[in-house]
Design a protein around this motif. Sequence first.
Motif, mmCIF file in Angstrom:
data_model
loop_
_atom_site.group_PDB
_atom_site.id
_atom_site.type_symbol
_atom_site.label_atom_id
_atom_site.label_comp_id
_atom_site.label_asym_id
_atom_site.label_seq_id
_atom_site.Cartn_x
_atom_site.Cartn_y
_atom_site.Cartn_z
ATOM 1 N N SER A 131 7.590 -14.177 17.425
ATOM 2 C CA SER A 131 6.655 -13.495 18.325
ATOM 3 C C SER A 131 5.200 -13.691 17.929
ATOM 4 O O SER A 131 4.325 -12.969 18.407
ATOM 5 C CB SER A 131 7.001 -12.013 18.383
ATOM 6 N N LYS A 132 4.945 -14.666 17.043
ATOM 7 C CA LYS A 132 3.549 -14.923 16.643
ATOM 8 C C LYS A 132 2.690 -15.190 17.878
ATOM 9 O O LYS A 132 3.131 -15.884 18.808
ATOM 10 C CB LYS A 132 3.481 -16.115 15.688
ATOM 11 N N MET A 133 1.508 -14.631 17.862
ATOM 12 C CA MET A 133 0.544 -14.790 18.959
ATOM 13 C C MET A 133 0.985 -14.135 20.268
ATOM 14 O O MET A 133 0.297 -14.264 21.292
ATOM 15 C CB MET A 133 0.220 -16.270 19.187
ATOM 16 N N GLN A 134 2.082 -13.443 20.262
ATOM 17 C CA GLN A 134 2.483 -12.670 21.445
ATOM 18 C C GLN A 134 1.970 -11.235 21.273
ATOM 19 O O GLN A 134 1.873 -10.737 20.156
ATOM 20 C CB GLN A 134 4.013 -12.656 21.601
ATOM 21 N N GLY A 143 7.889 -18.580 26.103
ATOM 22 C CA GLY A 143 7.018 -19.513 26.811
ATOM 23 C C GLY A 143 5.994 -20.108 25.853
ATOM 24 O O GLY A 143 5.946 -19.737 24.674
ATOM 25 N N VAL A 144 5.186 -20.996 26.368
ATOM 26 C CA VAL A 144 4.204 -21.696 25.532
ATOM 27 C C VAL A 144 3.142 -20.709 25.050
ATOM 28 O O VAL A 144 2.636 -19.906 25.837
ATOM 29 C CB VAL A 144 3.563 -22.862 26.312
ATOM 30 N N ARG A 145 2.839 -20.765 23.741
ATOM 31 C CA ARG A 145 1.835 -19.865 23.183
ATOM 32 C C ARG A 145 0.440 -20.335 23.578
ATOM 33 O O ARG A 145 0.160 -21.523 23.550
ATOM 34 C CB ARG A 145 1.915 -19.859 21.642
ATOM 35 N N SER A 146 -0.443 -19.362 23.912
ATOM 36 C CA SER A 146 -1.833 -19.747 24.161
ATOM 37 C C SER A 146 -2.482 -19.960 22.810
ATOM 38 O O SER A 146 -2.087 -19.372 21.804
ATOM 39 C CB SER A 146 -2.535 -18.668 24.956
ATOM 40 N N LYS A 147 -3.512 -20.787 22.755
ATOM 41 C CA LYS A 147 -4.220 -21.061 21.494
ATOM 42 C C LYS A 147 -4.967 -19.801 21.045
ATOM 43 O O LYS A 147 -5.422 -19.026 21.857
ATOM 44 C CB LYS A 147 -5.207 -22.209 21.694
ATOM 45 N N PRO A 148 -5.041 -19.609 19.715
ATOM 46 C CA PRO A 148 -5.713 -18.407 19.205
ATOM 47 C C PRO A 148 -7.200 -18.376 19.555
ATOM 48 O O PRO A 148 -7.790 -19.415 19.744
ATOM 49 C CB PRO A 148 -5.544 -18.497 17.685
#
Length: 219
Positions: free
Chosen positions: A32-35, A214-219
């Motif tokens: 769940s990183k970046m979610q 789904g695809v992670r958005s960039k930080p």
Amino acid sequence: MSHQLATNLARVEKLIKKAAHDARPPTLVAVSKMQSVDTVKAAYDVGVRVFGENRVQEAAEKFTDFKNEYSDLTLHLIGPLQTNKAKAAVAIFDVIETLDRVEIIDAVAAEMKKQNKNPTCFLQVNTGDESQKAGCSIADMGALLAHARAIGVTITGLMCIPPLRDPPALHFALLKKLGHQYGLENLSMGMSGDFERAIKLGATHIRLGTIIFGVRSKP
Ligand SMILES: *Cc1c(COP(=O)(O)O)cnc(C)c1O
């Protein structure tokens, strides 16, 4: 969002069962990183109980309250750990998959004693011998496992992230062989692009982000 997550999860679980065939399916670690916290909660609501995060700070921010509220949730650290984050890592994570050197094993051991906590620990192995990648070398495994045992840290498994240059199956097979050699039952290997291969080669834990969220958005 919940509906999409439920659909993705059902699809993935089917693929996992199929790849596991008659064997016991591996534990799905939902990365769940970046979610957002809302996304994490939505995943919990559709049945996800095991989450993976790669940064200690982010995990603490997202999961501290959530974990107090829901005691059936398990959190894995899948990213590199620095000694100055050992305290926070032992406080929040149930499974630390990325032990890879003496200093970090010592720091985690000290915090385990201080906090009276006993997270499950894996050793990350740099199976591709990549200079920029975390994980211990294969040559150092024996000494690190012995050191951990001597100071009361029980390592029950191995984790790897295959190099992009190679077919991942080579590294999954190698990790399995190393696990057998050292008598470690858990093997964390396989991500969204290669988890079926990993399962066929004996993964006990697969770490899936994109295919669920789904695809992670960039930080
Ligand atoms: C991000 C990450 C994953 C998940 O990758 P996906 O390709 O999104 O499934 C798995 N393992 C580690 C160590 C990661 O950092």
